[in-house]
Enzyme design. Structure first.
Site, PDB file in Angstrom:
ATOM      1  N   ARG A  24      10.131  46.531 -18.377  1.00  0.00           N
ATOM      2  CA  ARG A  24      11.015  45.310 -18.730  1.00  0.00           C
ATOM      3  C   ARG A  24      11.894  44.956 -17.647  1.00  0.00           C
ATOM      4  NH1 ARG A  24      11.246  46.136 -25.319  1.00  0.00           N
ATOM      5  NH2 ARG A  24       9.247  45.330 -25.733  1.00  0.00           N
TER       6      ARG A  24
ATOM      7  N   TYR B  68       4.817  38.670 -20.657  1.00  0.00           N
ATOM      8  CA  TYR B  68       4.254  40.218 -20.820  1.00  0.00           C
ATOM      9  C   TYR B  68       5.291  41.123 -20.890  1.00  0.00           C
ATOM     10  CZ  TYR B  68       4.043  40.658 -15.435  1.00  0.00           C
ATOM     11  OH  TYR B  68       4.135  40.526 -14.219  1.00  0.00           O
ATOM     12  N   GLU B  69       5.239  42.297 -21.192  1.00  0.00           N
ATOM     13  CA  GLU B  69       5.999  43.577 -21.439  1.00  0.00           C
ATOM     14  C   GLU B  69       7.037  43.056 -22.642  1.00  0.00           C
ATOM     15  OE1 GLU B  69       5.158  45.802 -20.297  1.00  0.00           O
ATOM     16  OE2 GLU B  69       3.926  45.312 -18.292  1.00  0.00           O
ATOM     17  N   GLY B  70       6.507  42.273 -23.547  1.00  0.00           N
ATOM     18  CA  GLY B  70       7.272  41.772 -24.552  1.00  0.00           C
ATOM     19  C   GLY B  70       7.754  40.346 -24.207  1.00  0.00           C
TER      20      GLY B  70
END
Length: 585
Positions: free
Chosen positions: A293, A435-437
């Protein structure tokens, strides 16, 4: 376009003058032996050359050629394999890795700046090393010594690569519904079966093996566990053995990042090894996830810096129109840098990029303190890492896309065609918000867990530190310092209201989170802008000093008010968002 040039003076300024890296490292025995100011500057200088001469030349050609899936093989664009080998041979994959297991052991304060350079040079190329470093971090934190000794040296060296396998066709951000299974084998390993999608670096030809960290469920349980699954089995002597039932179903055809292999991965009774405790896989995986993140936030920052360089250069060269009031040189046309709207866009990009870099280095510093500091420093830094990670991911990537779009606008019609390269930067950066949340999820995590989760204790502690730092700025007007502190106090008040009403209004956090994070981000950037202007006031380079002062003034006059806008949205509550019936959408 000229090659990418890392902003080394800005980076050195942040390390030495703003965040006092030397004293920080000297206070950590494990780090003090590894790095000092001269070493750090030498590493940044070499990383600058690598990003300019090795990585950046692959950016355009990699986008045009893309990744290919031929038979059982995933093939990266021409030059990627050779460049990755050179990059790995230089120790860059393991830059911040455990020195006892083959990494270089460098502090994260330094690592975030090297990451920025690489992302500025080529987003796609940088992802391969980033996923490997993140996988190594999770293995080092949670795996057995046997797994660490078997896998980490080859991951740090870049001989093997790492990948994170979470998402499934029916299970995106809500991982409770994953279907991948892990069945115990007699030898203590597990047979992993299932399908994962959107796996960055899931397979490629850059390394001889890919080590997957796979989320799966044990029999008769709804808990999620984490497993290390090599593409090719590793023998007891460390040599590679037979293929391990790990295959690529297909590769994704994407809007951007075309040279990054995003794969559908199939696991057919592949042998895997438990990492951490059973049913605690998400805890272990989030060690890697939080690393990624921050890295993806830095992707947005790196794109912003690259976009600024491209747009500023173009604006100085592109002749179009006359300056307001007539050309100062009497020419038939002037470079577009004279036009107010172009300057507004360039200054916006510059101000957001400078403050964003400060955020990344501050977060890196907290990671170093949480790992290497005293017991007291570790506790506080760990809380600040938790607070800042969703902000770094979301705010840096949101503003990074804003910056690339503004830079494209500076190019006008030439920004919409491939020749200038700016449109690729827009496409490549767009995914960083997803992406990555997704950034909405980051905002909900920030407000729902990191701010209200401890009843504002960490937020108030951070604001108290800001108050102390502002009081020590001797070259900044009191009105500016008071403005920043006032907004932080308003943020605390608003957070307190949300905390008091989150049970009675269960949708309040979800409906308000993005605006709350943005209000915090714009206020935080105001603080960093003032901090940098103050520290630059005594800089030996008069142009650098003046530049920081001009950029800070622009930020406070033109961008800081965005904090008020977003805070006002939060204070409107959730009724306007939640009241319309679903059937009317």
């Amino acid at each position: 376009m000229n090659p990418y040039q890392a902003p080394l003076k800005d980076m050195q300024f942040l390390l030495e003058d703003v965040f006092d890296a030397t004293s920080t490292w000297q206070s950590m025995p494990d780090i003090a032996e590894m790095v000092d100011t001269d070493t750090a500057m030498a590493i940044l200088d070499e990383a600058s050359k690598i990003s300019r001469d090795l990585i950046h030349p692959l950016n355009r050609s990699g986008d045009e050629q893309g990744v290919r899936h031929e038979g059982d093989n995933v093939i990266t664009p021409d030059g990627f394999k050779e460049a990755y080998q050179e990059f790995a041979d230089g120790g860059w994959v393991g830059l911040c890795g455990d020195a006892e297991l083959g990494g270089m052991g460098m502090p994260k304060m330094l690592g975030v700046l090297v990451d920025e350079m690489s992302y500025s040079a080529c987003n796609s190329f940088t992802l391969y090393g980033s996923l490997t470093a993140g996988a190594a971090l999770a293995i080092n934190a949670h795996a057995t010594d046997e797994l660490k000794n078997t896998y980490l040296p080859n991951l740090y060296s870049g001989q093997w690569a790492g990948a994170m396998d979470m998402t499934e066709p029916q299970s995106g951000s809500d991982l409770r519904t994953i279907r991948t299974k892990a069945v115990p084998n007699d030898d203590g390993s597990y047979a992993i079966s299932g399908t994962k999608i959107f796996i960055t670096g899931g397979d490629h030809d850059l390394t001889e093996n890919v080590i997957h960290l796979v989320l799966a469920k044990l029999p008769d349980t709804n808990g999620i566990s984490l497993f290390l699954v090599p593409k090719i089995n590793v023998n007891e002597d460390g040599s590679l053995g037979e293929a391990n039932g790990v295959s690529v179903g297909s590769i994704e055809h994407k809007m951007g990042l075309k040279a990054s292999a995003t794969c559908v991965m199939n696991f057919d009774n592949a042998k895997g090894y438990l990492v951490g405790k059973p049913n605690r896989g998400l805890v272990c995986m989030f060690t890697m996830m939080n690393y990624e993140r921050l890295a993806i936030g830095i992707q947005g920052l790196g794109s912003s810096q690259a976009a600024y360089q491209m747009a500023a250069e173009y604006a100085k060269e592109r002749m179009q129109g006359l300056a307001a009031g007539g050309s100062p040189t009497g020419a038939d046309s002037d470079p577009i840098i004279v036009h107010g709207d172009v300057r507004r866009m360039l200054l916006t990009i510059r101000a957001l990029t400078d403050a964003g870099r400060a955020l990344s280095v501050f977060t890196g510093k907290q990671l170093d303190l949480a790992k290497y500091g005293s017991d007291e420093a570790k506790s506080k830094a760990a809380r600040y890492v938790g607070l800042m990670t969703p902000v770094a991911k979301a705010f840096l990537s949101d503003r990074g896309l804003d910056a690339t779009i503004m830079a494209q606008q500076v190019f006008g019609g030439h920004g919409y065609i491939r020749e200038t390269g700016i449109e690729q930067l827009v496409r490549d950066t767009r995914i960083a918000q997803i992406y990555e949340g997704t950034n909405g999820i980051q905002a909900i995590d920030f407000l729902g867990r990191k701010v209200t989760g401890d009843n504002l204790a960490t937020l108030k502690e951070f604001v108290a530190d800001v108050r102390e730092d502002l009081a020590g700025l001797s070259h900044i007007d009191d009105a500016d310092k008071e403005a920043v502190l006032d907004r932080f106090e308003q943020i605390v008040q608003t957070a307190a209201f949300i905390n008091d009403n989150k049970v009675a209004q269960p949708a309040l956090i979800n409906a308000s989170a993005v605006d709350f994070l943005d209000a915090f981000g714009y206020t935080l950037y105001g603080f960093y802008s003032l901090l940098m202007a103050d520290k630059a006031a005594d800089h030996e380079d008069s142009d650098f000093k003046a530049q920081k002062a001009f950029v800070a003034r622009f930020y406070m006059d033109k961008l800081f008010a965005k904090a008020d806008y977003h805070l006002a949205q939060v204070n409107q509550g959730d009724s306007a968002v939640m009241s319309m019936p679903e059937n009317l959408f």
